[in-house]
Design a protein around this motif. Structure first.
Motif, PDB file in Angstrom:
ATOM      1  N   SER A 100      15.765  22.224 -41.196  1.00  0.00           N
ATOM      2  CA  SER A 100      14.382  21.605 -41.141  1.00  0.00           C
ATOM      3  C   SER A 100      13.227  22.724 -42.108  1.00  0.00           C
ATOM      4  O   SER A 100      12.549  22.022 -42.432  1.00  0.00           O
ATOM      5  CB  SER A 100      14.136  21.558 -39.547  1.00  0.00           C
ATOM      6  N   ASP A 115      14.414  14.283 -40.992  1.00  0.00           N
ATOM      7  CA  ASP A 115      14.991  15.107 -40.417  1.00  0.00           C
ATOM      8  C   ASP A 115      15.813  14.808 -39.044  1.00  0.00           C
ATOM      9  O   ASP A 115      15.078  14.175 -38.080  1.00  0.00           O
ATOM     10  CB  ASP A 115      13.864  16.291 -39.945  1.00  0.00           C
ATOM     11  N   GLU A 116      16.946  14.672 -39.107  1.00  0.00           N
ATOM     12  CA  GLU A 116      17.927  14.080 -38.066  1.00  0.00           C
ATOM     13  C   GLU A 116      17.173  13.009 -37.558  1.00  0.00           C
ATOM     14  O   GLU A 116      17.051  12.652 -36.350  1.00  0.00           O
ATOM     15  CB  GLU A 116      17.902  15.208 -36.854  1.00  0.00           C
TER      16      GLU A 116
END
Ligand SMILES: Nc1ncnc2c1ncn2[C@@H]1O[C@H](COP(=O)(O)OP(=O)(O)O)[C@@H](O)[C@H]1O
Ligand SMILES: [Mg+2]
Lengths: 291, 250
Positions: B43, B171-172
């Protein structure tokens, strides 16, 4: 041990129930008393003359109980206080919640709480010796005891409520909204007024209502600095008399059981209705946030 | 060309060295996956690309990141323009607590975009590009918070698409979604690849294998291996990569 514990628990539980019910009962009793004394007044006078009467001469002969100037006095002082305290209070809340560094934030929050703890007599007194002469000088008035002076001092009293509750509401806005706005290229300021303000709006509104609730019920400070003239005001620069100040000033001299005495209770009913409605609205919004 | 060229990037959170000497080139109009165990700096790396790390006061960075011939780490970088060009989708869907319509026009308003297209058209096209239009065309006034999580995540992508970015950072993006929604968002990513460079962080190796063209494996702040997704998954060069892919840690 277990048995004693149970007995103890039983008594504590009952005690709490009693305390809780007592507080409700007292509120109901106060309300009944207020309603009974106040409504008695309308046995002798018409509601219409009371609410729309333009003259409040309780001691003349025949006495006149027109409450309109008092309502307008309260409304004017309150509106003035709102005009000052809402923009300042909300801006201040945003400053504390969004801009200032954590250390300063603690200092400011403590300061705001201290401001809330100042007794209203003290606020009234400070206003009387500092603000009143200033207003007189700036606007070249015969007296500085005006609605404006009252509004400014009341704004001081509403600010702590508005700032602290609005600040809570702003801080409670999830950080991811702000993050999303910034990631889209919004400036901090755009994130504040386009997203955070909208998300915190119900809480800010409740804060404002509670602030107003405090202002409209305030007695001491307004009695000391608004001049107490029961005439219909036309500008903020005239002396006014509020509902609260009227009750406080005249209750002592009103003869128990006289029309004047009941009229003051009727004024109390009006005040009660106004504050009840305001708190009720604030409550609705506070509940909406919790959901 | 919207490549992202990373040169000797180092990043510290206060004293903690979170990214160590990362260098890589992320290719235009491709999907690049960043994988690795939790806490390895995925991240952090992603958030460097649109300078979201700037929000954290303790962050210090060294090195260069070049997008469109500009070093975006330089102090003169126009963050507003950068974030318009490099949009970000978050782990947890975070639509604004506004209507669907307003969520999409938000970016247009802050960037003062007044193209020939009306806002209505842009909203329609943005929603179409994330395959939400048919579901939501009658619900544009509805609060975005009432949508399903998958719809919310799609809306967050649509909100970016509206301002015409060049690079999408994710991000995910599927970690809050169920498998069916995840599969559909993955399809969407492959669709979006035609127009955007996409960098996706995921701790789901299968996801990386399914959607990405290139894969970067990170471990403890270092970029261990970066290659074609095929190569990484079939013939990893480094032992650490192999250990991770075979589930020996993470
Ligand atoms: N704001 C922060 N302050 C200090 N350390 C941080 C911060 N954010 C992340 N870290 C640390 O940096 C490392 C990498 O974090 P992150 O990039 O979020 O990992 P990943 O996304 O791979 O799980 C972790 O060890 C984490 O504890
Ligand atoms: Mg992460």
């Amino acid at each position: 041990m277990n048995k004693i514990g149970k007995v103890k628990e039983f008594f504590i539980e009952k005690l709490i129930v009693i305390c809780g019910s007592l507080s409700i009962i007292f509120v109901i009793l106060i309300f009944i008393f207020l309603a009974r004394e106040g409504l008695t007044f309308f046995k002798y006078e018409s509601i219409k003359d009371f609410i729309f009467g333009r003259n409040w001469y309780p001691l003349s002969n025949p006495a006149r109980f027109g409450v309109l100037p008092l309502i307008l006095g309260s409304v004017m002082v309150t509106l003035g206080a709102m005009a000052i305290s809402i923009p300042l209070g909300v801006a201040c809340a945003f400053y504390i919640a969004e801009i200032v560094n954590p250390k300063m934030k603690d200092i400011l929050k403590t300061g705001i709480e201290l401001l809330a703890a100042i007794p209203s007599v003290v606020i009234g007194f400070v206003g009387m010796v500092t603000l009143v002469p200033m207003v007189k000088k700036i606007f070249h008035l015969p007296t500085g005891l005006t609605a404006l002076s009252g509004s400014i001092m009341l704004a001081f009293m509403a600010m702590p409520t508005i700032v602290s509750i609005a600040e809570d509401a702003i801080t409670a806005v999830p950080k991811r909204y702000k993050e999303a706005a910034l990631a889209l290229g919004a400036t901090h300021w755009q994130a504040i007024y386009k997203v955070i303000l909208v998300a915190a709006a119900p809480g800010i509104f409740a804060a404002i209502m509670l602030g107003i609730g405090r202002v409209i019920g305030e007695t001491m400070a307004v009695m000391m600095i608004t001049g107490n003239a029961a005439v219909i005001p036309h500008t903020l620069l005239e002396p006014v008399r509020t509902l609260t100040a009227t009750i406080a000033a005249e209750m002592g001299e009103a003869i128990r059981g006289s029309n004047h005495y009941y009229a003051l209770y009727a004024v109390g009913i009006i005040l009660f209705i106004i504050t009840f409605v305001i708190n009720f609205i604030a409550d609705i919004f506070l509940h909406r946030i919790k959901k | 060309m919207n490549d992202i060229i990373v040169e000797n990037l180092n990043l510290w959170y206060d004293k903690f060295h979170a990214l160590e000497n990362v260098s890589m080139k992320i290719n235009d109009k491709k999907i690049t996956a960043i994988i690795g165990p939790s806490g390895c700096g995925k991240s952090t790396l992603l958030r460097v690309f649109n300078r979201m790390n700037d929000l954290i006061e303790t962050v210090r960075m060294e090195g260069k990141i070049i997008i469109d011939d500009e070093n975006i780490l330089s102090p003169e970088t126009d963050l507003v323009a950068l974030r318009k060009k490099v949009g970000m989708v978050f782990q947890r869907p975070n639509p604004f607590p506004l209507s669907v319509y307003k969520n999409i026009t938000f970016g247009l308003e802050i960037h003062g975009i007044n193209s020939e297209d009306s806002f209505d058209n842009i909203v329609e096209n943005s929603l179409k590009s994330v395959l939400l239009w048919d579901d939501l065309k009658d619900k544009l006034k509805k609060s975005a918070l009432e949508l399903s999580l998958e719809q919310q995540q799609r809306l967050c992508i649509a909100r970016l698409v509206a301002v015409k970015p060049e690079i999408l950072l994710m991000d995910e993006p599927c970690s809050a979604l169920d498998p069916v929604s995840t599969a559909r968002i993955e399809e969407l990513m492959i669709e979006l690849k035609k127009n955007y460079s996409i960098v996706i962080v995921t701790h789901n190796m299968q996801q990386a294998a399914r959607v990405s063209d290139f894969t970067a494996f990170m471990y403890l702040g270092e970029l261990i291996e970066y290659n074609d997704t095929n190569n990484i998954f079939t013939r990893p060069e480094k032992k650490q990569t192999e250990d991770y892919l075979t589930g020996r840690y993470g």
